[in-house]
Write an enzyme that holds these catalytic residues in place. Structure first.
Site, PDB file in Angstrom:
ATOM      1  N   TRP A 198       0.827  -1.235   0.154  1.00 38.28           N
ATOM      2  CA  TRP A 198      -0.036   0.134  -0.136  1.00 38.28           C
ATOM      3  C   TRP A 198       0.844   1.151  -0.039  1.00 38.28           C
ATOM      4  CZ3 TRP A 198      -0.280   3.685   4.035  1.00 38.28           C
ATOM      5  CH2 TRP A 198      -1.492   4.733   3.792  1.00 38.28           C
ATOM      6  N   ARG A 442     -10.053  -3.095   8.063  1.00 43.77           N
ATOM      7  CA  ARG A 442     -10.326  -1.650   8.278  1.00 43.77           C
ATOM      8  C   ARG A 442     -11.965  -1.845   8.521  1.00 43.77           C
ATOM      9  NH1 ARG A 442     -11.779   3.164   3.716  1.00 43.77           N
ATOM     10  NH2 ARG A 442     -10.337   4.505   4.859  1.00 43.77           N
ATOM     11  N   ASP A 477     -14.240   2.290  -5.263  1.00 38.64           N
ATOM     12  CA  ASP A 477     -13.135   1.837  -4.414  1.00 38.64           C
ATOM     13  C   ASP A 477     -13.452   0.580  -3.716  1.00 38.64           C
ATOM     14  OD1 ASP A 477     -10.863   2.406  -2.987  1.00 38.64           O
ATOM     15  OD2 ASP A 477     -11.722   4.087  -1.687  1.00 38.64           O
ATOM     16  N   MET A 478     -12.196  -0.055  -3.349  1.00 38.52           N
ATOM     17  CA  MET A 478     -12.201  -1.436  -2.713  1.00 38.52           C
ATOM     18  C   MET A 478     -11.000  -1.589  -1.765  1.00 38.52           C
ATOM     19  SD  MET A 478     -10.790  -4.876  -3.128  1.00 38.52           S
ATOM     20  CE  MET A 478     -11.454  -6.378  -3.210  1.00 38.52           C
ATOM     21  N   CYS A 525     -10.538   2.166  -8.252  1.00 37.69           N
ATOM     22  CA  CYS A 525      -9.520   2.545  -7.154  1.00 37.69           C
ATOM     23  C   CYS A 525      -9.599   1.215  -6.234  1.00 37.69           C
ATOM     24  CB  CYS A 525      -9.935   3.942  -6.519  1.00 37.69           C
ATOM     25  SG  CYS A 525      -9.273   4.255  -4.749  1.00 37.69           S
ATOM     26  N   ASP A 547      -2.512   5.858  -3.120  1.00 37.45           N
ATOM     27  CA  ASP A 547      -2.742   6.642  -2.090  1.00 37.45           C
ATOM     28  C   ASP A 547      -1.642   7.693  -1.936  1.00 37.45           C
ATOM     29  OD1 ASP A 547      -5.275   6.228  -1.851  1.00 37.45           O
ATOM     30  OD2 ASP A 547      -5.175   4.758  -0.025  1.00 37.45           O
TER      31      ASP A 547
HETATM   32  C1  DGJ Z   1      -9.097   4.627  -0.448  1.00 36.32           C
HETATM   33  C2  DGJ Z   1      -8.704   5.440  -1.733  1.00 36.32           C
HETATM   34  O1  DGJ Z   1      -7.544   5.232  -2.162  1.00 36.32           O
HETATM   35  C3  DGJ Z   1      -8.586   7.014  -1.131  1.00 36.32           C
HETATM   36  O2  DGJ Z   1      -8.277   7.795  -1.970  1.00 36.32           O
HETATM   37  C4  DGJ Z   1      -9.838   7.174  -0.393  1.00 36.32           C
HETATM   38  O3  DGJ Z   1     -10.961   7.208  -1.173  1.00 36.32           O
HETATM   39  C5  DGJ Z   1     -10.195   6.327   0.803  1.00 36.32           C
HETATM   40  N1  DGJ Z   1      -9.932   4.945   0.187  1.00 36.32           N
HETATM   41  C6  DGJ Z   1     -11.597   6.472   1.401  1.00 36.32           C
HETATM   42  O4  DGJ Z   1     -11.832   5.558   2.277  1.00 36.32           O
END
Ligand code: DGJ
Length: 738
Positions: A198, A442, A477-478, A525, A547
């Protein structure tokens, strides 16, 4: 492009500069690999299958069948009968046995390229490509295997996939089914792969290939931050500009394995497919399984050529939708600006300021729905929180639109929080092993997308939100990996199908979304860039790269990503400093220069940054509008790599007609008592003269413009003026003058 030479029993597949040859041998019709490499004139060299060497072919020497199986360059090897190298296909019969062998049955050569049922895949017209369907079987099991190969007239690419059908009378289980294999002779190869974590995805690794198995893989349920579904073998002497490279990239977003195995006879078997761990797919008589696609690239012109082959191919044959060739709106995303602490007033104050500076879209990130004020609840409750978004979504979007801006929204549709109305109503909708406490990551679980009612419910909620206002962009997102694999809806002997069924359902959802909302700009994402792969690119023309938007961290991330994927697909933003992840402070202009190599946007509270930084935004916006066509569509060249030299980074884009080019130079660390750096440009026309302009990172002209020949710029180079200080950057802009 594809020919079958009946007398020699050779298939020859030709792309503009490469040839791939397959042979059929013996009465038993084994299918062997002959050659992949630089284009050849004739269909010959079947001796490379070594059927005349000891132990010859089994029908002539059945005593040494095992030795033959263990050395023959199989086009698609099956395990269990004596080939002890890694197989591509493994089965377990109803009787519990493994072991099968494929023999050629028939073939078909067709114009165009068939789609792959339920899966993303590259595409091409009947004029652009041709496909070979090679049908093989194991008559003992009644298994029919179709090997599909497509060659393209405009790209040095071969795509491959496999379909397995149960033509027998009893069920059997597929316990492994890869999508492609090349069984070659090994040479002095390096293996190139992408790794990370990450916030530091897709860093390039190059290391010598040795004996045994070397692989990269993911069984996290996603293509992952850690490893990437890409593998290349490059000659030890291959550079950016010269030398041979064989590359494979998987059009799939779930578990994968990419592998090179150097065997006892110095053969190398390169293979790629769905990771066999926890994979077991039951095939009843008459049923079939479609494996995803692998994209193969060969070049003898170095890594830049490999990269540009992938880029051009994906731009033309993978990306889809309204935005695929278009400049994307410059966005401002509120995630790092506010995290969960926002309401519509706050968003509007950001939007007002952003609009006045030329930013074109506001994206409302995580935290707008249910009781989501932190990351521990409400995933699955896709209803606007009107305490935050006063008057509802339509009212907010209207205000944003009045400012002349588009509006975008964040979702995480695949997830469910234990603390959500959805979970309270349907605890069995989460993926879980019965009787075991589930692993939270999470503080969330993953929805069991293998169940149609789950997909339908979530999709209905998402689409209701999208229909309720003028939403023009979605960030999908995921944020966690899969674990505790169990579906309440699958019988015990189909639990091993869950990983793949999940990915198929994800594709089905994104297909629905892009079909129902064709004008929507979709950005995928996954906790940053854990699912940046060709499978997701089929649905969304851009993916959030990482991120980590620190300008220096991004150099390695974007270098690795751009090794395969066009710059137009890389989500890149200017974010706040000190950077929220690494704590580093870099100049605002360098952050801008690095983000210009991607889709471009902002990820900060624009109402709080300094006047000095805010004043730079209109200039950055203007640079984006000026250079984005070039960045999006140009050929990409790597001139220097910070990950290798630890001092500076440099890349270049050149328009297809070679009349315009932009060079980006980032000096990560300054060097005491040093001179200007000489860099050699690439990709220009040797016979064209160019006007050369050095620009500051703010896009201002520095020094005089001069005219210089493309040959001089590429062979003698240019000097990048010395810059005192770390994290500094410059641009060089070139336009043809004759
Ligand atoms: C992970 C994404 O990569 C971020 O940009 C953001 O959207 C967060 N999740 C939100 O929980």
């Amino acid at each position: 492009m594809i020919t079958y030479h009946e007398r020699e029993r050779i298939f020859k597949l030709d792309s503009p500069n490469t040839s791939y040859m397959i042979g059929i041998v013996d009465e038993e019709n084994f299918v062997g690999h002959i050659y992949y490499g630089k284009r050849l004139k004739e269909a010959e060299a079947s001796y490379l299958m070594r059927t005349q060497e000891k132990p010859f072919v089994p029908s002539r020497n059945n005593r040494e069948r095992g030795a033959f199986y263990d050395g023959f360059p199989f086009e698609y090897p099956v395990g269990g009968l004596g080939d002890y190298r890694e197989s591509c296909l493994d089965i377990r019969t109803a009787g519990g046995h493994a072991g099968a062998m494929l023999s050629y049955v028939s073939h078909e050569i067709m114009r165009g390229k068939p789609g792959l049922c339920g899966l993303p895949a590259t595409f091409g017209t009947e004029e652009e490509c041709e496909t070979l369907k090679l049908v093989c079987e194991d008559c003992y099991v009644g298994m029919r295997v179709e090997l599909l190969y497509t060659v393209f007239s405009d790209s040095d690419v071969i795509t491959r996939s496999v379909r397995v059908e149960n033509g027998g009378k009893e069920h059997f289980y597929l316990t492994k089914v890869y999508s492609a294999c090349i069984d070659m002779d090994s040479r002095d190869y390096d293996m190139i792969s992408l790794h990370g974590s990450w916030a530091r995805e897709r860093h390039i690794q190059r290391k010598p290939l040795g004996y045994g198995i070397q692989n990269v893989s993911s069984f996290r349920g996603e293509s992952s931050h850690q490893d990437h579904p890409f593998l290349a073998l490059a000659d030890r002497h291959t550079t950016q500009e010269h030398g041979e490279v064989y590359a494979m990239n998987f059009v799939y977003s779930g578990n994968f394995r990419a592998q090179a195995e150097v065997s006892q006879f110095d053969g190398v078997r390169l293979s790629m497919g769905i990771h066999p761990e926890n994979f077991c797919w039951k095939l009843e008589p008459g049923e079939s399984f479609q494996a995803p696609e692998v994209v193969m690239v060969y070049t003898d012109r170095g890594l830049d050529a490999m990269t540009n082959t992938f880029h051009g191919f994906y731009r033309k044959h993978l990306l889809r939708g309204k935005y695929k060739d278009k400049k994307r709106p410059i966005l401002i995303n509120n995630w790092e600006a506010t995290y969960f602490d926002f309401d519509s007033d706050k968003l509007l104050s950001i939007a007002k300021e952003a609009a006045s500076l030329g930013i074109e879209m506001l994206v409302m990130d995580d935290g707008w729905f249910g009781r989501r004020n932190f990351d521990d609840c409400a995933l699955g409750d896709w209803v606007v929180n009107e305490e935050k978004i006063k008057g509802g979504l339509a009212a907010l979007v209207e205000e944003v639109n009045k400012l002349g801006m588009k509006f975008g929204i964040w979702f995480e549709p695949e997830m469910i929080s234990p603390d959500s109305d959805l979970y309270r109503a349907h605890p069995d909708w989460a993926i879980a092993i019965p009787g075991r406490p589930g692993t939270q990551i999470r503080q969330q679980y993953v929805l069991d997308l293998s169940r149609k009612e789950v997909v339908d419910h979530i999709y209905a909620m998402v689409s209701a939100v999208l229909k309720s206002a003028n939403v023009e962009y979605v960030k999908w997102d995921m944020n966690r990996q899969l674990s505790d694999m169990g579906s309440a809806a699958l019988p015990p002997d189909r639990q091993g199908e869950l990983y793949h069924r999940y990915v198929l359902a994800l594709y089905e959802m994104q297909n629905r979304l892009t079909t129902d909302f064709p004008d929507l700009l979709l950005e995928n994402c996954s906790g940053g860039g854990a699912r940046f792969d060709p499978g997701m690119l089929y649905y969304s023309p851009q993916i959030w790269c990482s991120d980590d938007a620190d300008a220096i961290e991004r150099l390695k991330i974007q270098e690795g990503t751009a090794l395969i994927y066009p710059l137009s697909t890389m989500g890149a933003h200017v974010s706040d400093c000190p950077n929220h992840i690494v704590g580093r402070t870099t100049p605002f202009e360098t952050r801008g220069v690095v983000a210009l190599a991607g889709t471009f946007g902002y990820e900060l509270d624009i109402t709080k940054i300094s006047e000095e930084e805010r004043n730079q935004i209109p200039g950055q916006v203007a640079m984006y509008h000026k250079y984005n066509d070039l960045v999006r569509e140009g050929d990409y060249y790597r001139i220097a790599s910070y990950s290798q030299n630890h001092m500076f980074d440099c890349w270049q884009v050149v328009s297809g007609d070679k009349r315009e080019s932009l060079v980006t130079f980032v000096q990560v660390l300054t060097r005491a008592n040093y001179r200007s750096r000489r860099i050699l440009l690439k990709g220009l026309s040797e016979d064209t003269r160019y006007e050369v302009q050095i620009l500051s990172a703010r896009g201002e002209k520095e020094g005089d413009v001069w005219i210089c020949g493309g040959d001089t710029l590429m062979s003698a180079g240019v000097l990048v003026p010395d810059m005192p200080g770390d994290f500094r950057s410059k641009l060089i802009y070139l336009t043809a003058v004759d």
